[in-house]
Design an enzyme around this catalytic site. Structure first.
Site, PDB file in Angstrom:
ATOM      1  N   CYS A  66       6.796 -10.106  -6.785  1.00  0.00           N
ATOM      2  CA  CYS A  66       7.006  -8.697  -6.410  1.00  0.00           C
ATOM      3  C   CYS A  66       5.944  -8.277  -5.403  1.00  0.00           C
ATOM      4  O   CYS A  66       4.782  -8.659  -5.509  1.00  0.00           O
ATOM      5  CB  CYS A  66       6.917  -7.811  -7.647  1.00  0.00           C
ATOM      6  SG  CYS A  66       6.993  -6.037  -7.293  1.00  0.00           S
ATOM      7  N   GLU A 124       0.829  -1.214   0.000  1.00  0.00           N
ATOM      8  CA  GLU A 124       0.000   0.000   0.000  1.00  0.00           C
ATOM      9  C   GLU A 124       0.861   1.260   0.000  1.00  0.00           C
ATOM     10  O   GLU A 124       0.512   2.250  -0.648  1.00  0.00           O
ATOM     11  CB  GLU A 124      -0.972   0.004   1.183  1.00  0.00           C
ATOM     12  CG  GLU A 124      -2.016  -1.122   1.154  1.00  0.00           C
ATOM     13  CD  GLU A 124      -2.813  -1.226  -0.141  1.00  0.00           C
ATOM     14  OE1 GLU A 124      -2.963  -0.224  -0.865  1.00  0.00           O
ATOM     15  OE2 GLU A 124      -3.285  -2.342  -0.452  1.00  0.00           O
TER      16      GLU A 124
HETATM   17 ZN   LIG Z   1      -2.691  -2.947  -4.724  1.00  0.00          ZN
HETATM   18 ZN   LIG Z   2       7.329  -5.179  -9.426  1.00  0.00          ZN
END
Ligand SMILES: [Zn+2]
Ligand SMILES: [Zn+2]
Length: 170
Positions: A142, A127
């Site tokens: 990721c 976030e």
């Molecule tokens: Zn997101």
């Molecule tokens: Zn990424």
């Protein structure tokens, strides 16, 4: 850059500490954690028994200045989604993460504090990545990849891929 971590409800100290130290280490942010405050009851959707994430962000924006990350134990949802692990202004100053569905006990599994911490750290970094302007990433490991389930959260790691990392520091 400084970020204020807002405790929305009673959040385990270990979760808050882990999030703060990860944001300091991986994003070089300085952190300050508030005392617990409650999300106003009026925001609760009584039928769903969930809080709409956009209104929680609005609440944070009315109460806090600068980069602010709310951590709540309440369940959140957003338009068209049954639930969300979090939401952020992208880019912007406000983000919120819910640990409700990150907790193994939500799925009737036995308590596992380390797993809860690991998941909460990933979703917090995710976030904050949005706050810094990053969109979702197609690389499944990721931290900026979108998580639909806790399985997705467990699959990714807490770091940005090289391409996301590069976009933060530019
Ligand atoms: Zn997101
Ligand atoms: Zn990424």
């Amino acid at each position: 850059m400084k970020i204020t971590i807002v405790q929305l409800g009673k959040i385990p100290e270990s979760v808050l500490t882990a999030i703060a130290s990860e944001l300091r280490e991986s994003l070089n942010l300085s952190t300050e954690t508030t005392n617990p405050i409650e999300i106003p009851k009026e925001i609760l959707n009584p039928i769903r028994q969930q809080y709409p994430a956009p209104l929680v962000l609005k609440f944070l924006s009315e109460k806090f200045k600068g980069k602010t990350l709310g951590i709540t134990d309440k369940d959140l949802y957003a338009e068209n989604l049954n639930f969300v692990f979090g939401q952020a202004y992208c880019p912007g100053n406000y983000a919120v993460v819910s640990i409700c569905r990150l907790n193994p006990t939500f799925y009737k599994q036995k308590p596992n504090e380390n797993l809860l911490i690991e998941r909460a750290v990933k979703e917090a970094v995710h976030e904050v990545g949005h706050m810094l302007g990053l969109d979702h990433c197609t690389i499944s490991t990721c931290v900026m990849s979108f998580s639909n389930t806790v399985g997705d959260v467990d699959r990714k790691n807490k770091n940005f891929c090289q391409s996301c990392q590069r976009r933060i520091w530019v």
